[in-house]
Design a protein around this motif. Structure first.
Motif, PDB file in Angstrom:
ATOM      1  N   ASP A 190       0.780  -1.189   0.051  1.00  0.00           N
ATOM      2  CA  ASP A 190       0.112  -0.034  -0.085  1.00  0.00           C
ATOM      3  C   ASP A 190       0.697   1.359   0.161  1.00  0.00           C
ATOM      4  OD1 ASP A 190      -2.449  -1.573   0.013  1.00  0.00           O
ATOM      5  OD2 ASP A 190      -2.779  -1.294   2.197  1.00  0.00           O
ATOM      6  N   ILE A 191       1.601   1.333   0.964  1.00  0.00           N
ATOM      7  CA  ILE A 191       2.651   2.439   1.009  1.00  0.00           C
ATOM      8  C   ILE A 191       4.062   1.939   1.589  1.00  0.00           C
ATOM      9  CG2 ILE A 191       3.143   4.711   2.543  1.00  0.00           C
ATOM     10  CD1 ILE A 191      -0.063   4.731   2.958  1.00  0.00           C
ATOM     11  N   VAL A 192       4.983   2.583   0.955  1.00  0.00           N
ATOM     12  CA  VAL A 192       6.384   2.375   1.232  1.00  0.00           C
ATOM     13  C   VAL A 192       6.918   4.005   1.754  1.00  0.00           C
ATOM     14  CG1 VAL A 192       8.742   1.621   0.605  1.00  0.00           C
ATOM     15  CG2 VAL A 192       6.710   0.567  -0.256  1.00  0.00           C
ATOM     16  N   ALA A 193       7.288   3.877   2.884  1.00  0.00           N
ATOM     17  CA  ALA A 193       7.741   5.363   3.210  1.00  0.00           C
ATOM     18  C   ALA A 193       9.060   5.165   3.955  1.00  0.00           C
ATOM     19  CB  ALA A 193       6.582   5.806   4.144  1.00  0.00           C
ATOM     20  N   ARG A 194       9.876   6.229   4.011  1.00  0.00           N
ATOM     21  CA  ARG A 194      11.186   6.319   4.960  1.00  0.00           C
ATOM     22  C   ARG A 194      11.078   7.202   6.080  1.00  0.00           C
ATOM     23  NH1 ARG A 194      16.943   6.839   2.254  1.00  0.00           N
ATOM     24  NH2 ARG A 194      18.215   6.902   4.086  1.00  0.00           N
ATOM     25  N   THR A 195      11.712   6.879   7.058  1.00  0.00           N
ATOM     26  CA  THR A 195      11.824   7.795   8.329  1.00  0.00           C
ATOM     27  C   THR A 195      13.291   7.565   8.702  1.00  0.00           C
ATOM     28  OG1 THR A 195      10.928   8.324  10.470  1.00  0.00           O
ATOM     29  CG2 THR A 195      10.745   6.223   9.859  1.00  0.00           C
ATOM     30  N   GLY A 196      14.098   8.601   8.821  1.00  0.00           N
ATOM     31  CA  GLY A 196      15.330   8.297   9.164  1.00  0.00           C
ATOM     32  C   GLY A 196      16.267   7.309   8.113  1.00  0.00           C
ATOM     33  N   ASN A 197      16.696   6.172   8.794  1.00  0.00           N
ATOM     34  CA  ASN A 197      17.375   5.274   7.892  1.00  0.00           C
ATOM     35  C   ASN A 197      16.545   4.099   7.876  1.00  0.00           C
ATOM     36  OD1 ASN A 197      19.805   6.643   7.285  1.00  0.00           O
ATOM     37  ND2 ASN A 197      20.553   6.317   9.258  1.00  0.00           N
ATOM     38  N   THR A 198      15.140   4.171   8.061  1.00  0.00           N
ATOM     39  CA  THR A 198      14.353   3.116   7.960  1.00  0.00           C
ATOM     40  C   THR A 198      13.517   3.174   6.810  1.00  0.00           C
ATOM     41  OG1 THR A 198      14.573   2.639  10.382  1.00  0.00           O
ATOM     42  CG2 THR A 198      12.755   1.448   9.485  1.00  0.00           C
ATOM     43  N   LEU A 199      13.233   1.914   6.159  1.00  0.00           N
ATOM     44  CA  LEU A 199      12.119   2.048   5.153  1.00  0.00           C
ATOM     45  C   LEU A 199      11.079   1.203   5.677  1.00  0.00           C
ATOM     46  CD1 LEU A 199      11.992   2.622   2.094  1.00  0.00           C
ATOM     47  CD2 LEU A 199      12.389   0.249   1.827  1.00  0.00           C
ATOM     48  N   VAL A 200       9.947   1.843   5.750  1.00  0.00           N
ATOM     49  CA  VAL A 200       8.737   1.158   6.361  1.00  0.00           C
ATOM     50  C   VAL A 200       7.531   0.701   5.278  1.00  0.00           C
ATOM     51  CG1 VAL A 200       6.937   1.601   8.025  1.00  0.00           C
ATOM     52  CG2 VAL A 200       9.018   2.894   8.049  1.00  0.00           C
ATOM     53  N   PHE A 201       7.220  -0.666   5.405  1.00  0.00           N
ATOM     54  CA  PHE A 201       6.184  -1.093   4.560  1.00  0.00           C
ATOM     55  C   PHE A 201       4.913  -0.790   5.314  1.00  0.00           C
ATOM     56  CE2 PHE A 201      10.250  -3.230   3.305  1.00  0.00           C
ATOM     57  CZ  PHE A 201      10.080  -3.029   2.037  1.00  0.00           C
TER      58      PHE A 201
END
Length: 121
Positions: A38-49
């Motif tokens: 649905d969404i792939v996002a980035r926060t800092g050095n983390t990729l979030v699914f």
């Protein structure tokens, strides 16, 4: 509102919510074969699914309960394909965002690290 439109509306709400929290949206509705994120996002050095679930009410249960073992396996497989396709070298995690209710009674819940994959292939 049709089911697909309702789901897309939930994703729009989730994207706005994430951007307000400082996340950078990398991809939306990414597909590879039958696999979808649905969404792939980035926060800092983390990729979030991020899996988004939208419900008008909790009459039939919590939206997060719709993410069962089969769905988790599909999300992990999709994330693996995404990581390999784009040669991602970041920490990764799986979150869930639920959007429940309508209008002023809408509730957004962000569950970070909603599940941990048993094995990354």
């Amino acid at each position: 509102m049709k089911t697909k439109q309702y789901g897309n509306n939930g994703e729009d709400i989730a994207v706005h919510f994430l951007e307000q929290k400082g996340y950078t949206i990398v991809d939306r509705n990414w597909h590879n074969g039958h696999k979808e994120l649905d969404i792939v996002a980035r926060t800092g050095n983390t990729l979030v699914f991020i899996e988004v679930k939208r419900r008008s009410s909790e009459l039939y249960g919590n939206a997060a309960d719709a993410i069962n073992e089969k769905k988790i396996r599909c999300l992990i497989a999709a994330a693996n394909r995404y990581i390999k396709q784009y040669a991602i070298d970041l920490e990764c995690r799986f979150d869930v965002i639920t959007v429940t209710g309508i209008g002023a009674k809408m509730c957004i819940e962000h569950i970070e690290n909603a599940f941990i994959p048993p094995i990354w292939n």
